[in-house]
Scaffold this motif. Structure first.
Motif, mmCIF file in Angstrom:
data_model
loop_
_atom_site.group_PDB
_atom_site.id
_atom_site.type_symbol
_atom_site.label_atom_id
_atom_site.label_comp_id
_atom_site.label_asym_id
_atom_site.label_seq_id
_atom_site.Cartn_x
_atom_site.Cartn_y
_atom_site.Cartn_z
ATOM 1 N N GLY A 145 0.786 -1.227 0.000
ATOM 2 C CA GLY A 145 0.000 0.000 0.000
ATOM 3 C C GLY A 145 0.824 1.286 0.000
ATOM 4 O O GLY A 145 0.423 2.282 -0.599
ATOM 5 N N ASP A 188 0.354 4.076 -2.702
ATOM 6 C CA ASP A 188 -0.140 5.395 -2.288
ATOM 7 C C ASP A 188 0.818 6.515 -2.698
ATOM 8 O O ASP A 188 0.384 7.574 -3.144
ATOM 9 C CB ASP A 188 -0.391 5.426 -0.774
ATOM 10 N N ASP A 212 0.745 3.487 6.467
ATOM 11 C CA ASP A 212 1.863 2.841 7.149
ATOM 12 C C ASP A 212 2.816 2.269 6.114
ATOM 13 O O ASP A 212 2.508 2.290 4.929
ATOM 14 C CB ASP A 212 1.358 1.740 8.106
ATOM 15 N N GLN A 271 -5.367 -17.409 5.804
ATOM 16 C CA GLN A 271 -6.148 -16.225 5.468
ATOM 17 C C GLN A 271 -7.583 -16.407 5.948
ATOM 18 O O GLN A 271 -8.324 -15.472 6.088
ATOM 19 C CB GLN A 271 -6.161 -16.006 3.957
ATOM 20 N N ARG A 318 1.781 -13.955 -4.351
ATOM 21 C CA ARG A 318 0.761 -14.132 -3.324
ATOM 22 C C ARG A 318 0.068 -12.815 -2.949
ATOM 23 O O ARG A 318 -0.840 -12.794 -2.146
ATOM 24 C CB ARG A 318 1.328 -14.823 -2.082
ATOM 25 N N ARG A 319 0.495 -11.750 -3.572
ATOM 26 C CA ARG A 319 -0.170 -10.465 -3.305
ATOM 27 C C ARG A 319 -1.483 -10.415 -4.089
ATOM 28 O O ARG A 319 -1.693 -11.176 -5.021
ATOM 29 C CB ARG A 319 0.749 -9.312 -3.653
ATOM 30 N N ASP A 320 -2.384 -9.521 -3.678
ATOM 31 C CA ASP A 320 -3.722 -9.557 -4.270
ATOM 32 C C ASP A 320 -3.831 -8.814 -5.610
ATOM 33 O O ASP A 320 -4.130 -9.424 -6.640
ATOM 34 C CB ASP A 320 -4.787 -9.089 -3.266
ATOM 35 N N ASP A 343 -9.178 -16.670 -0.719
ATOM 36 C CA ASP A 343 -9.391 -15.712 0.362
ATOM 37 C C ASP A 343 -10.486 -14.708 -0.021
ATOM 38 O O ASP A 343 -10.212 -13.698 -0.674
ATOM 39 C CB ASP A 343 -8.082 -14.970 0.659
ATOM 40 N N ARG A 363 -12.823 -1.734 -1.256
ATOM 41 C CA ARG A 363 -12.191 -0.667 -0.475
ATOM 42 C C ARG A 363 -11.196 0.117 -1.323
ATOM 43 O O ARG A 363 -11.193 1.348 -1.319
ATOM 44 C CB ARG A 363 -11.502 -1.279 0.751
ATOM 45 N N LYS A 367 -11.654 3.990 -2.212
ATOM 46 C CA LYS A 367 -10.809 5.047 -1.634
ATOM 47 C C LYS A 367 -9.778 5.590 -2.616
ATOM 48 O O LYS A 367 -9.377 6.740 -2.527
ATOM 49 C CB LYS A 367 -10.173 4.603 -0.314
ATOM 50 N N LYS A 373 -12.245 -1.168 8.645
ATOM 51 C CA LYS A 373 -11.406 -0.324 7.779
ATOM 52 C C LYS A 373 -12.277 0.549 6.872
ATOM 53 O O LYS A 373 -11.879 1.640 6.491
ATOM 54 C CB LYS A 373 -10.470 -1.189 6.926
#
Ligand code: ATP
Ligand code: MG
Length: 435
Positions: free
Chosen positions: A44, A48, A57, A110, A134-136, A179, A188, A192, A226
Protein backbone atom coordinates in the motif's frame (compact mmCIF):
# COMPACT_ATOMS: atom_id res chain seq x y z
CA UNK A 1 11.49 -20.89 -8.57
CA UNK A 2 9.47 -18.74 -10.93
CA UNK A 3 11.06 -17.25 -13.98
CA UNK A 4 8.97 -14.10 -14.31
CA UNK A 5 11.02 -11.09 -15.37
CA UNK A 6 10.30 -7.76 -13.78
CA UNK A 7 10.30 -4.37 -15.39
CA UNK A 8 12.72 -2.11 -13.54
CA UNK A 9 11.62 1.50 -13.44
CA UNK A 10 14.75 3.53 -12.64
CA UNK A 11 14.89 6.32 -10.11
CA UNK A 12 14.44 9.12 -12.64
CA UNK A 13 11.35 7.58 -14.23
CA UNK A 14 8.95 7.43 -11.32
CA UNK A 15 7.64 9.91 -8.81
CA UNK A 16 8.69 8.33 -5.52
CA UNK A 17 11.14 10.51 -3.70
CA UNK A 18 12.83 9.69 -0.41
CA UNK A 19 11.48 12.99 0.94
CA UNK A 20 7.98 11.48 0.82
CA UNK A 21 8.97 8.34 2.74
CA UNK A 22 8.88 8.00 6.50
CA UNK A 23 12.24 8.64 8.06
CA UNK A 24 11.95 5.49 10.16
CA UNK A 25 11.08 3.31 7.18
CA UNK A 26 14.18 4.63 5.39
CA UNK A 27 16.32 3.85 8.43
CA UNK A 28 15.14 0.23 8.45
CA UNK A 29 15.60 -0.14 4.69
CA UNK A 30 19.15 1.25 4.80
CA UNK A 31 20.19 -0.87 7.77
CA UNK A 32 18.96 -4.08 6.12
CA UNK A 33 20.66 -3.12 2.89
CA UNK A 34 24.01 -2.21 4.37
CA UNK A 35 23.99 -5.53 6.23
CA UNK A 36 23.79 -7.37 2.95
CA UNK A 37 20.08 -8.05 2.66
CA UNK A 38 17.75 -6.92 -0.07
CA UNK A 39 15.09 -4.54 1.22
CA UNK A 40 12.05 -3.08 -0.50
CA UNK A 41 9.09 -0.94 0.40
CA UNK A 42 6.06 -2.83 -0.80
CA UNK A 43 2.28 -2.85 -0.90
CA UNK A 44 0.00 0.00 0.00
CA UNK A 45 2.76 2.51 0.76
CA UNK A 46 4.33 2.26 -2.72
CA UNK A 47 0.91 2.36 -4.34
CA UNK A 48 -0.14 5.39 -2.29
CA UNK A 49 3.10 7.30 -2.94
CA UNK A 50 2.71 6.75 -6.68
CA UNK A 51 -0.87 7.96 -6.50
CA UNK A 52 0.27 11.08 -4.66
CA UNK A 53 -1.34 10.01 -1.41
CA UNK A 54 0.09 9.92 2.08
CA UNK A 55 0.71 6.26 3.08
CA UNK A 56 -1.06 5.05 6.20
CA UNK A 57 1.86 2.84 7.15
CA UNK A 58 5.00 1.32 5.68
CA UNK A 59 5.61 -2.32 4.89
CA UNK A 60 9.03 -3.68 4.06
CA UNK A 61 9.82 -6.96 2.29
CA UNK A 62 13.26 -8.52 2.62
CA UNK A 63 15.20 -11.74 2.24
CA UNK A 64 16.41 -11.41 5.83
CA UNK A 65 14.72 -13.91 8.14
CA UNK A 66 12.88 -12.57 11.19
CA UNK A 67 15.64 -13.69 13.54
CA UNK A 68 18.15 -11.79 11.37
CA UNK A 69 15.97 -8.70 11.57
CA UNK A 70 15.75 -9.01 15.32
CA UNK A 71 19.51 -9.15 15.57
CA UNK A 72 19.79 -5.91 13.61
CA UNK A 73 17.26 -3.84 15.53
CA UNK A 74 17.04 -3.43 19.26
CA UNK A 75 13.55 -1.96 18.93
CA UNK A 76 12.27 -5.10 17.17
CA UNK A 77 9.47 -7.39 18.25
CA UNK A 78 8.59 -10.60 16.45
CA UNK A 79 4.92 -11.34 16.08
CA UNK A 80 2.80 -14.08 14.48
CA UNK A 81 3.01 -17.81 15.04
CA UNK A 82 3.08 -19.47 11.65
CA UNK A 83 4.44 -16.62 9.61
CA UNK A 84 6.62 -14.46 11.77
CA UNK A 85 6.75 -10.75 11.12
CA UNK A 86 9.13 -8.24 12.58
CA UNK A 87 7.77 -5.01 13.99
CA UNK A 88 10.35 -2.28 14.37
CA UNK A 89 8.98 0.14 16.88
CA UNK A 90 9.71 3.86 16.75
CA UNK A 91 7.43 5.36 19.39
CA UNK A 92 4.01 5.48 17.78
CA UNK A 93 5.22 4.39 14.37
CA UNK A 94 5.63 0.69 13.65
CA UNK A 95 7.45 -0.45 10.53
CA UNK A 96 6.46 -3.95 9.52
CA UNK A 97 9.20 -6.10 8.05
CA UNK A 98 8.20 -9.37 6.37
CA UNK A 99 10.47 -11.97 4.88
CA UNK A 100 9.61 -12.82 1.25
CA UNK A 101 6.88 -15.30 1.43
CA UNK A 102 5.90 -18.14 -0.79
CA UNK A 103 2.39 -19.12 -1.70
CA UNK A 104 1.07 -22.32 -0.20
CA UNK A 105 -1.75 -24.06 -1.95
CA UNK A 106 -2.87 -25.55 1.36
CA UNK A 107 -2.56 -22.31 3.24
CA UNK A 108 -5.72 -21.58 5.17
CA UNK A 109 -4.29 -18.92 7.37
CA UNK A 110 -6.15 -16.22 5.47
CA UNK A 111 -9.39 -17.91 6.52
CA UNK A 112 -8.43 -17.89 10.17
CA UNK A 113 -8.16 -21.69 10.38
CA UNK A 114 -5.52 -23.06 12.63
CA UNK A 115 -2.82 -25.19 11.09
CA UNK A 116 -0.70 -26.27 13.95
CA UNK A 117 2.40 -28.08 12.82
CA UNK A 118 1.38 -28.24 9.20
CA UNK A 119 4.01 -25.99 7.73
CA UNK A 120 7.61 -26.05 8.72
CA UNK A 121 8.61 -22.44 9.03
CA UNK A 122 11.46 -22.64 6.53
CA UNK A 123 9.35 -23.56 3.58
CA UNK A 124 7.04 -20.57 4.09
CA UNK A 125 9.82 -18.24 3.02
CA UNK A 126 10.56 -17.70 -0.61
CA UNK A 127 12.03 -15.29 -3.10
CA UNK A 128 10.74 -11.94 -4.29
CA UNK A 129 9.26 -13.78 -7.28
CA UNK A 130 7.24 -16.00 -4.93
CA UNK A 131 6.30 -13.05 -2.79
CA UNK A 132 4.82 -11.10 -5.66
CA UNK A 133 2.51 -13.95 -6.67
CA UNK A 134 0.76 -14.13 -3.32
CA UNK A 135 -0.17 -10.47 -3.31
CA UNK A 136 -3.72 -9.56 -4.27
CA UNK A 137 -3.81 -6.73 -6.84
CA UNK A 138 -1.20 -5.57 -9.33
CA UNK A 139 -1.14 -2.07 -7.81
CA UNK A 140 -0.28 -3.66 -4.44
CA UNK A 141 2.66 -5.59 -5.85
CA UNK A 142 5.21 -2.89 -6.63
CA UNK A 143 8.57 -2.99 -4.84
CA UNK A 144 10.65 0.11 -4.19
CA UNK A 145 14.28 -1.02 -4.05
CA UNK A 146 16.37 0.91 -1.55
CA UNK A 147 19.58 -0.29 -3.25
CA UNK A 148 19.06 1.88 -6.34
CA UNK A 149 15.73 3.66 -5.71
CA UNK A 150 14.13 1.85 -8.62
CA UNK A 151 10.68 0.28 -8.70
CA UNK A 152 10.54 -3.43 -9.43
CA UNK A 153 7.36 -4.29 -11.26
CA UNK A 154 6.51 -7.93 -11.99
CA UNK A 155 2.82 -7.56 -12.71
CA UNK A 156 2.42 -4.39 -14.80
CA UNK A 157 1.28 -2.63 -11.67
CA UNK A 158 2.79 0.64 -12.83
CA UNK A 159 0.65 0.60 -15.95
CA UNK A 160 -2.41 -0.11 -13.81
CA UNK A 161 -1.50 2.77 -11.48
CA UNK A 162 -1.30 5.07 -14.51
CA UNK A 163 -4.59 3.73 -15.89
CA UNK A 164 -6.13 3.76 -12.41
CA UNK A 165 -7.14 0.17 -12.87
CA UNK A 166 -7.69 -2.48 -10.22
CA UNK A 167 -6.59 -5.86 -11.53
CA UNK A 168 -6.18 -9.13 -9.69
CA UNK A 169 -2.92 -11.04 -9.83
CA UNK A 170 -3.78 -14.45 -11.30
CA UNK A 171 -7.22 -15.85 -11.87
CA UNK A 172 -9.78 -13.80 -9.89
CA UNK A 173 -12.02 -16.78 -9.21
CA UNK A 174 -9.17 -18.79 -7.76
CA UNK A 175 -7.83 -15.87 -5.75
CA UNK A 176 -11.26 -15.02 -4.31
CA UNK A 177 -11.88 -18.64 -3.44
CA UNK A 178 -8.51 -18.77 -1.67
CA UNK A 179 -9.39 -15.71 0.36
CA UNK A 180 -12.85 -14.13 -0.02
CA UNK A 181 -11.80 -11.09 2.04
CA UNK A 182 -10.20 -9.93 -1.20
CA UNK A 183 -13.75 -9.09 -2.34
CA UNK A 184 -13.93 -6.46 0.37
CA UNK A 185 -10.41 -5.29 -0.29
CA UNK A 186 -11.28 -4.78 -3.97
CA UNK A 187 -14.23 -2.59 -2.99
CA UNK A 188 -12.19 -0.67 -0.47
CA UNK A 189 -9.38 0.12 -2.91
CA UNK A 190 -11.74 0.94 -5.77
CA UNK A 191 -13.61 3.31 -3.45
CA UNK A 192 -10.81 5.05 -1.63
CA UNK A 193 -8.31 5.23 -4.50
CA UNK A 194 -10.87 5.92 -7.18
CA UNK A 195 -9.76 2.94 -9.27
CA UNK A 196 -11.81 1.26 -11.98
CA UNK A 197 -12.43 -2.41 -11.43
CA UNK A 198 -11.26 -4.25 -14.54
CA UNK A 199 -14.05 -6.15 -16.35
CA UNK A 200 -12.88 -9.72 -15.57
CA UNK A 201 -12.46 -8.82 -11.93
CA UNK A 202 -15.87 -7.16 -11.90
CA UNK A 203 -17.52 -10.21 -13.41
CA UNK A 204 -16.12 -12.63 -10.86
CA UNK A 205 -16.92 -10.24 -8.01
CA UNK A 206 -20.56 -10.33 -9.06
CA UNK A 207 -20.51 -14.10 -9.26
CA UNK A 208 -18.65 -14.79 -6.04
CA UNK A 209 -20.12 -12.43 -3.46
CA UNK A 210 -21.58 -15.44 -1.61
CA UNK A 211 -18.02 -16.55 -0.71
CA UNK A 212 -17.95 -13.90 1.97
CA UNK A 213 -20.13 -16.25 4.00
CA UNK A 214 -17.06 -18.50 4.42
CA UNK A 215 -15.05 -15.85 6.22
CA UNK A 216 -14.91 -15.88 10.00
CA UNK A 217 -16.97 -13.13 11.72
CA UNK A 218 -13.81 -11.97 13.51
CA UNK A 219 -11.92 -11.34 10.28
CA UNK A 220 -14.95 -9.74 8.63
CA UNK A 221 -15.25 -7.33 11.52
CA UNK A 222 -11.60 -6.32 11.21
CA UNK A 223 -12.05 -5.73 7.52
CA UNK A 224 -15.33 -3.85 7.76
CA UNK A 225 -13.87 -1.58 10.40
CA UNK A 226 -11.41 -0.32 7.78
CA UNK A 227 -14.35 0.83 5.68
CA UNK A 228 -15.53 3.11 8.43
CA UNK A 229 -12.13 4.29 9.50
CA UNK A 230 -11.36 5.79 6.11
CA UNK A 231 -13.47 7.35 3.44
CA UNK A 232 -15.14 7.82 1.14
CA UNK A 233 -17.73 5.80 3.03
CA UNK A 234 -20.72 6.72 0.91
CA UNK A 235 -18.97 5.61 -2.25
CA UNK A 236 -17.77 2.31 -0.82
CA UNK A 237 -21.24 1.63 0.62
CA UNK A 238 -22.72 2.02 -2.86
CA UNK A 239 -20.11 -0.36 -4.22
CA UNK A 240 -20.89 -2.86 -1.46
CA UNK A 241 -24.54 -2.66 -2.46
CA UNK A 242 -23.76 -3.01 -6.14
CA UNK A 243 -21.78 -6.19 -5.54
CA UNK A 244 -24.33 -7.65 -3.08
CA UNK A 245 -21.76 -7.60 -0.31
CA UNK A 246 -23.59 -5.37 2.13
CA UNK A 247 -26.32 -8.03 2.35
CA UNK A 248 -23.71 -10.55 3.41
CA UNK A 249 -22.42 -8.31 6.16
CA UNK A 250 -25.76 -7.06 7.49
CA UNK A 251 -28.29 -9.71 6.45
CA UNK A 252 -31.00 -8.37 8.78
CA UNK A 253 -30.83 -4.98 7.07
CA UNK A 254 -30.93 -6.37 3.55
CA UNK A 255 -34.75 -6.76 3.53
CA UNK A 256 -35.11 -3.05 4.22
CA UNK A 257 -32.74 -1.85 1.54
CA UNK A 258 -35.58 -1.75 -0.96
CA UNK A 259 -37.21 0.97 1.09
CA UNK A 260 -35.97 4.42 0.05
CA UNK A 261 -36.04 5.71 3.63
CA UNK A 262 -33.55 3.02 4.71
CA UNK A 263 -31.14 4.02 1.96
CA UNK A 264 -31.66 7.72 2.72
CA UNK A 265 -30.93 7.13 6.41
CA UNK A 266 -27.78 5.10 5.76
CA UNK A 267 -26.48 7.36 3.01
CA UNK A 268 -26.98 10.55 4.98
CA UNK A 269 -25.14 9.04 7.95
CA UNK A 270 -22.26 7.98 5.70
CA UNK A 271 -21.97 11.29 3.93
CA UNK A 272 -22.17 13.11 7.25
CA UNK A 273 -19.34 10.91 8.55
CA UNK A 274 -17.30 11.65 5.42
CA UNK A 275 -17.80 15.37 6.10
CA UNK A 276 -16.78 15.01 9.74
CA UNK A 277 -13.70 13.13 8.64
CA UNK A 278 -12.64 15.81 6.18
CA UNK A 279 -13.09 18.42 8.92
CA UNK A 280 -10.71 16.38 11.10
CA UNK A 281 -13.43 15.46 13.62
CA UNK A 282 -13.48 12.13 15.43
CA UNK A 283 -15.23 9.17 13.83
CA UNK A 284 -16.96 6.43 15.74
CA UNK A 285 -17.88 3.20 13.96
CA UNK A 286 -20.63 2.57 16.51
CA UNK A 287 -22.79 5.35 15.14
CA UNK A 288 -22.70 3.79 11.68
CA UNK A 289 -23.39 0.30 13.06
CA UNK A 290 -26.40 1.75 14.88
CA UNK A 291 -27.64 3.32 11.65
CA UNK A 292 -27.19 0.08 9.70
CA UNK A 293 -29.11 -1.92 12.28
CA UNK A 294 -31.74 0.66 13.10
CA UNK A 295 -34.41 -0.48 10.63
CA UNK A 296 -34.46 -4.15 11.71
CA UNK A 297 -34.51 -3.06 15.37
CA UNK A 298 -37.41 -0.68 14.82
CA UNK A 299 -39.36 -3.21 12.82
CA UNK A 300 -38.88 -5.94 15.41
CA UNK A 301 -39.98 -3.61 18.19
CA UNK A 302 -43.24 -2.99 16.36
CA UNK A 303 -44.13 -6.66 16.16
CA UNK A 304 -46.96 -7.67 18.51
CA UNK A 305 -45.43 -8.87 21.76
CA UNK A 306 -46.10 -12.29 23.22
CA UNK A 307 -45.98 -10.83 26.70
CA UNK A 308 -47.50 -7.62 27.97
CA UNK A 309 -44.27 -5.86 28.73
CA UNK A 310 -43.64 -2.12 29.00
CA UNK A 311 -42.57 -0.51 25.74
CA UNK A 312 -39.05 0.19 26.92
CA UNK A 313 -38.52 -3.47 27.86
CA UNK A 314 -39.87 -4.59 24.48
CA UNK A 315 -37.65 -2.14 22.72
CA UNK A 316 -34.57 -3.21 24.58
CA UNK A 317 -35.35 -6.84 23.79
CA UNK A 318 -35.50 -5.99 20.09
CA UNK A 319 -32.10 -4.30 20.25
CA UNK A 320 -30.58 -7.31 22.00
CA UNK A 321 -32.07 -9.76 19.54
CA UNK A 322 -30.85 -7.89 16.46
CA UNK A 323 -27.38 -7.40 17.94
CA UNK A 324 -27.16 -11.06 18.93
CA UNK A 325 -28.01 -12.11 15.41
CA UNK A 326 -25.55 -9.64 13.92
CA UNK A 327 -22.77 -11.36 15.85
CA UNK A 328 -23.16 -14.39 13.58
CA UNK A 329 -21.66 -12.24 10.83
CA UNK A 330 -19.40 -9.77 12.58
CA UNK A 331 -17.61 -10.24 15.87
CA UNK A 332 -18.35 -6.79 17.21
CA UNK A 333 -16.43 -6.31 20.47
CA UNK A 334 -18.50 -6.00 23.63
CA UNK A 335 -17.49 -2.40 24.23
CA UNK A 336 -18.80 -1.37 20.81
CA UNK A 337 -21.93 -3.48 21.22
CA UNK A 338 -22.77 -1.62 24.41
CA UNK A 339 -22.34 1.65 22.66
CA UNK A 340 -24.58 0.61 19.73
CA UNK A 341 -27.15 -0.60 22.24
CA UNK A 342 -27.10 2.77 23.98
CA UNK A 343 -27.41 4.80 20.78
CA UNK A 344 -30.40 2.72 19.66
CA UNK A 345 -32.01 2.71 23.09
CA UNK A 346 -31.68 6.48 23.19
CA UNK A 347 -34.25 6.50 20.38
CA UNK A 348 -36.71 5.29 23.00
CA UNK A 349 -35.39 7.48 25.78
CA UNK A 350 -35.64 10.60 23.63
CA UNK A 351 -39.41 10.07 23.52
CA UNK A 352 -39.60 10.55 27.31
CA UNK A 353 -39.94 14.29 27.59
CA UNK A 354 -41.11 14.82 31.16
CA UNK A 355 -39.69 15.93 34.48
CA UNK A 356 -35.93 16.05 34.56
CA UNK A 357 -35.47 13.22 32.03
CA UNK A 358 -34.48 15.43 29.06
CA UNK A 359 -31.91 17.27 31.21
CA UNK A 360 -30.40 13.96 32.30
CA UNK A 361 -30.27 12.79 28.71
CA UNK A 362 -28.13 15.77 27.76
CA UNK A 363 -25.49 14.35 30.12
CA UNK A 364 -25.64 10.89 28.58
CA UNK A 365 -22.27 9.96 27.05
CA UNK A 366 -23.97 8.79 23.86
CA UNK A 367 -26.49 11.67 23.71
CA UNK A 368 -25.01 13.38 20.67
CA UNK A 369 -24.95 10.18 18.64
CA UNK A 370 -28.54 9.35 19.64
CA UNK A 371 -29.67 12.88 18.84
CA UNK A 372 -27.95 12.78 15.45
CA UNK A 373 -29.63 9.47 14.66
CA UNK A 374 -33.01 10.98 15.57
CA UNK A 375 -32.40 13.92 13.23
CA UNK A 376 -31.37 11.60 10.40
CA UNK A 377 -34.43 9.42 10.94
CA UNK A 378 -36.64 12.49 10.62
CA UNK A 379 -34.85 13.55 7.43
CA UNK A 380 -35.24 10.05 6.04
CA UNK A 381 -39.02 10.39 6.40
CA UNK A 382 -39.74 8.51 9.63
CA UNK A 383 -42.71 9.99 11.49
CA UNK A 384 -40.58 11.59 14.21
CA UNK A 385 -40.49 15.16 12.92
CA UNK A 386 -42.29 16.72 15.89
CA UNK A 387 -40.02 14.89 18.35
CA UNK A 388 -36.96 15.86 16.36
CA UNK A 389 -37.91 19.56 16.17
CA UNK A 390 -38.58 19.55 19.89
CA UNK A 391 -35.12 18.14 20.63
CA UNK A 392 -33.43 20.60 18.30
CA UNK A 393 -35.06 23.45 20.24
CA UNK A 394 -34.32 21.81 23.58
CA UNK A 395 -30.70 21.15 22.73
CA UNK A 396 -30.01 24.74 21.72
CA UNK A 397 -32.36 26.39 24.23
CA UNK A 398 -31.67 28.30 27.43
CA UNK A 399 -32.64 26.84 30.81
CA UNK A 400 -35.98 28.74 30.76
CA UNK A 401 -36.73 27.74 27.19
CA UNK A 402 -36.00 24.13 28.04
CA UNK A 403 -38.34 24.22 31.03
CA UNK A 404 -41.05 25.78 28.85
CA UNK A 405 -40.58 23.04 26.25
CA UNK A 406 -40.99 20.33 28.89
CA UNK A 407 -44.06 22.06 30.29
CA UNK A 408 -45.64 22.36 26.85
CA UNK A 409 -45.16 18.71 26.03
CA UNK A 410 -46.21 17.42 29.46
CA UNK A 411 -49.64 19.01 28.99
CA UNK A 412 -50.37 16.43 26.34
CA UNK A 413 -48.32 13.41 27.41
CA UNK A 414 -47.85 13.76 31.17
CA UNK A 415 -47.37 10.32 32.70
CA UNK A 416 -47.94 11.64 36.23
CA UNK A 417 -51.72 11.53 36.07
CA UNK A 418 -51.55 7.91 34.93
CA UNK A 419 -49.09 7.01 37.63
CA UNK A 420 -51.24 8.53 40.37
CA UNK A 421 -54.26 6.59 39.21
CA UNK A 422 -52.61 3.22 38.73
CA UNK A 423 -49.96 3.61 41.46
CA UNK A 424 -47.73 1.41 39.35
CA UNK A 425 -44.04 2.10 39.67
CA UNK A 426 -42.82 1.04 36.26
CA UNK A 427 -42.01 3.48 33.47
CA UNK A 428 -44.81 4.92 31.34
CA UNK A 429 -45.80 2.99 28.28
CA UNK A 430 -44.85 4.98 25.26
CA UNK A 431 -46.45 3.56 22.20
CA UNK A 432 -43.80 2.08 19.95
CA UNK A 433 -45.08 3.99 16.97
CA UNK A 434 -43.80 7.11 18.74
CA UNK A 435 -40.29 5.92 18.00
P1 ATP B 1 -4.00 -0.08 3.24
O1 ATP B 1 -3.01 -0.40 4.33
O2 ATP B 1 -3.88 1.26 2.67
O3 ATP B 1 -5.38 -0.46 3.62
P2 ATP B 1 -2.54 -2.12 1.87
O4 ATP B 1 -2.53 -2.54 0.43
O5 ATP B 1 -1.26 -1.64 2.44
O6 ATP B 1 -3.66 -1.04 2.01
P3 ATP B 1 -2.45 -4.10 3.90
O7 ATP B 1 -3.57 -4.88 4.51
O8 ATP B 1 -1.66 -3.19 4.76
O9 ATP B 1 -3.08 -3.32 2.69
O10 ATP B 1 -1.49 -5.17 3.23
C1 ATP B 1 -0.20 -4.86 2.71
C2 ATP B 1 0.02 -5.66 1.44
O11 ATP B 1 -0.05 -7.05 1.69
C3 ATP B 1 -1.00 -5.41 0.34
O12 ATP B 1 -0.68 -4.28 -0.43
C4 ATP B 1 -0.92 -6.69 -0.46
O13 ATP B 1 0.20 -6.69 -1.31
C5 ATP B 1 -0.69 -7.73 0.63
N1 ATP B 1 -1.97 -8.29 1.13
C6 ATP B 1 -2.66 -7.91 2.22
N2 ATP B 1 -3.77 -8.63 2.38
C7 ATP B 1 -3.79 -9.51 1.37
C8 ATP B 1 -4.68 -10.57 0.98
N3 ATP B 1 -5.79 -10.81 1.68
N4 ATP B 1 -4.37 -11.28 -0.13
C9 ATP B 1 -3.25 -11.03 -0.83
N5 ATP B 1 -2.38 -10.06 -0.52
C10 ATP B 1 -2.63 -9.31 0.57
MG1 MG C 1 -0.89 -1.12 4.53
Amino acid sequence: MNSIKPTIIPRGEHTISRKGISHNALKVLYRLNTCGYSAYLVGGCVRDLLLGRHPKDYDIATNAHPEDVRRLFRNCRLIGKRFRLAHIIFGKEIIEVATFRTHHKDSHEQHGHSHEGMIIRDNVYGTIEDDVLRRDFTVNALYYNIADYSIVDYMHGMQDINDRMLRMIGDPEQRFTEDPVRLLRAIRFAGKLDLNICPTLEKSMHELSHLLGHVSPARLFQEILKFFQEGPRLKTFRLLLEFQLFDQLFPQTSDFLKQPETITLIESALSDTDDRDSEGKSISPTFLFSVFLWRPILELSKKPAEEDLPAHVMFEKSIRKVLRQQLDRLTIPKRLLMSIHEICFLQYRLTCRYGTAPFRLLEHPRFRAGYDLLIMRAHAGEPVKELCDWWIKFYSGTQEEREELIKAVSETTSPKKKRRRSRKRHKPKVKNDAL
